[in-house]
Design a protein around this motif. Structure first.
Motif, short mmCIF file in Angstrom:
data_model
loop_
_atom_site.label_atom_id
_atom_site.label_comp_id
_atom_site.label_asym_id
_atom_site.label_seq_id
_atom_site.Cartn_x
_atom_site.Cartn_y
_atom_site.Cartn_z
N LEU A 81 0.80 -1.21 0.00
CA LEU A 81 0.00 0.00 0.00
C LEU A 81 0.84 1.27 0.00
N ILE A 82 2.12 1.16 0.34
CA ILE A 82 3.00 2.32 0.24
C ILE A 82 3.46 2.49 -1.21
N GLY A 83 4.14 1.50 -1.74
CA GLY A 83 4.70 1.61 -3.07
C GLY A 83 3.69 1.61 -4.19
N ASP A 84 2.55 0.94 -3.99
CA ASP A 84 1.57 0.82 -5.06
C ASP A 84 0.46 1.86 -5.00
N VAL A 85 0.25 2.49 -3.84
CA VAL A 85 -0.86 3.44 -3.73
C VAL A 85 -0.40 4.78 -3.15
N ALA A 86 0.04 4.78 -1.89
CA ALA A 86 0.32 6.04 -1.19
C ALA A 86 1.40 6.86 -1.88
N PHE A 87 2.52 6.23 -2.21
CA PHE A 87 3.63 6.98 -2.81
C PHE A 87 3.29 7.53 -4.19
N PRO A 88 2.82 6.70 -5.13
CA PRO A 88 2.51 7.26 -6.46
C PRO A 88 1.39 8.29 -6.43
N LEU A 89 0.43 8.13 -5.52
CA LEU A 89 -0.65 9.11 -5.42
C LEU A 89 -0.11 10.46 -4.96
N ALA A 90 0.58 10.47 -3.83
CA ALA A 90 1.09 11.73 -3.28
C ALA A 90 2.08 12.40 -4.21
N THR A 91 2.93 11.60 -4.84
CA THR A 91 3.94 12.15 -5.75
C THR A 91 3.29 12.77 -6.98
N THR A 92 2.33 12.07 -7.56
CA THR A 92 1.67 12.58 -8.76
C THR A 92 0.92 13.87 -8.47
N VAL A 93 0.21 13.91 -7.34
CA VAL A 93 -0.59 15.09 -7.01
C VAL A 93 0.29 16.32 -6.82
N ILE A 94 1.34 16.22 -6.01
CA ILE A 94 2.16 17.41 -5.76
C ILE A 94 2.94 17.81 -7.00
N CYS A 95 3.37 16.84 -7.80
CA CYS A 95 4.11 17.17 -9.02
C CYS A 95 3.21 17.84 -10.05
N GLU A 96 1.97 17.38 -10.18
CA GLU A 96 1.05 18.03 -11.10
C GLU A 96 0.70 19.43 -10.62
N LEU A 97 0.56 19.57 -9.31
CA LEU A 97 0.24 20.89 -8.77
C LEU A 97 1.37 21.88 -9.03
N LEU A 98 2.60 21.42 -8.87
CA LEU A 98 3.75 22.28 -9.08
C LEU A 98 4.09 22.47 -10.55
N GLY A 99 3.74 21.47 -11.36
CA GLY A 99 4.10 21.53 -12.76
C GLY A 99 5.41 20.82 -13.06
N VAL A 100 5.72 19.79 -12.27
CA VAL A 100 6.93 18.99 -12.48
C VAL A 100 6.63 17.93 -13.54
#
Length: 361
Positions: A91-110
């Motif tokens: 649940l860390i590598g398959d859900v929590a990490f990719p979710l949080a990373t994608t959201v903040i990167c999209e918000l920032l424009g990374v």
């Protein structure tokens, strides 16, 4: 509460809540020292803190965060769909990490390229001081992160775009009289938003799911009562939050509190995790109570340094937890909780992995 000649450690809820708003405690590092990650809002005092926070906070208002709900749900649904047929997952590598990373990167424009790599650098930058070669590892990681962020900024500038819907573009072009970010502050602010924006959310989701899976009655209670998700997330934050203590403060003068004196020049550690389990404030503090009412926790801090991304972290956690509870039948840990591994260090608290099994769909 304990003290020595250099450090004061405080654990009581009332004292910590008071000190988090005390201007006699400075968040800025001592003269001649660089703050972790550079000069950003977490390690500055007013008026600089006010200026730095003002330029970023518009992206994290309740209204702006609410507008992200459909996209966060879409990302979560795609991640869950990827593991549903397997009957097992981390649940860390398959859900929590990719979710949080994608959201903040999209918000920032990374851009998508390299999004997962920077997390390894942040992990290295948080290497505990007592670890072998910690200074070398941390120094190398911070330089790599700084170079990565500077390249992002230069690339964004070089694109010739004067406007953009992402936060990074807005920060680059921020103009508010004399309040514009310096280049050093811009890099440091992006560093803070990237690091805090994914690491703490990953830990929140992981710690919350562990708490539920270790308490089957509460797991079933929340599954049957999704209306309790808002209060449940607050309880997860209180019981086992992603941050163990506030960033260190420096006493600018002698501070008399709780019958003792914090000497001027002392380094002050405010133990948020201990405060959130203070038995004088919270009944049965070590028990998970999803419909708990009463005093608010301090997991996101208090005062001017209250976490800027709190609304976003809360929303991501609610969506992720609810989706896992509804779409992963018979969800359970694959082994005992004592076999789980936690990330090193005493600042952040989060699992490295959270292996589970469930009925394939």
């Amino acid at each position: 509460m304990s003290t020595d000649r250099q450090t004061v450690v405080i654990e009581g809820y009332k004292t910590i809540r008071t000190l988090l708003t005390d201007a006699r405690l400075s968040s800025a590092p001592p003269d001649g020292q660089a703050g972790f990650g550079g000069r950003h809002m977490l390690n500055t005092d007013p008026p600089d803190h006010t200026r730095l926070r003002k330029l970023a906070q518009k992206a994290f208002t309740a209204r702006q965060v609410a507008a992200l709900r459909p996209r966060i749900q879409q990302i979560t649904d795609a991640l869950i769909a990827g593991i549903c047929p397997q009957g097992k997952a981390d649940l860390i590598g398959d859900v929590a990490f990719p979710l949080a990373t994608t959201v903040i990167c999209e918000l920032l424009g990374v851009p998508a390229t390299g999004r997962t790599t920077f997390s390894d650098w942040f992990t290295a930058a948080l290497t505990p001081a007592e670890a072998p070669d910690a200074d070398v590892i941390v120094g190398r990681a911070l330089k790599t992160l700084n170079d990565y962020i500077q390249t992002l900024i230069d690339t964004k500038r070089g694109s010739g775009e004067d406007t953009g819907g992402d936060l990074l573009t807005a920060l680059i072009h921020a103009r508010d009289g004399d309040d514009a970010l310096s280049e050093e502050e811009l890099v440091a602010t992006v560093f803070l938003l990237l690091g805090a924006g994914h690491e703490t959310t990953v830990n929140l989701i992981g710690n919350a799911m562990l708490a539920l899976l270790a308490n089957p009655d509460e797991y079933r209670f929340l599954r049957d009562r999704p209306d309790l998700l808002p209060s449940a997330v607050e309880e997860f934050l209180r019981l086992d939050g992603p941050v163990q203590h506030a960033t260190p403060r420096i006493a600018l003068e002698d501070i008399n509190i709780d019958g003792m004196t914090i000497p001027a020049g002392s380094r002050v550690i405010l133990k948020i995790a201990a405060a959130n389990r203070d038995p004088e404030i919270f009944a049965e503090p070590h028990r998970l109570i999803l419909d708990r009412t009463g005093p608010t926790h301090l997991a996101f801090g208090h005062g001017i340094h209250h976490c800027l991304g709190a609304p976003l972290g809360r929303l991501e956690a609610r969506i992720a937890i609810n989706t896992m509870l509804t779409r992963l039948p018979d969800l359970q840990l694959t082994g005992p909780t004592v076999g789980l591994h936690w990330k090193p260090g005493d600042f952040l608290r989060g699992l490295t992995t959270l292996p589970v099994r469930f009925t394939p769909m």
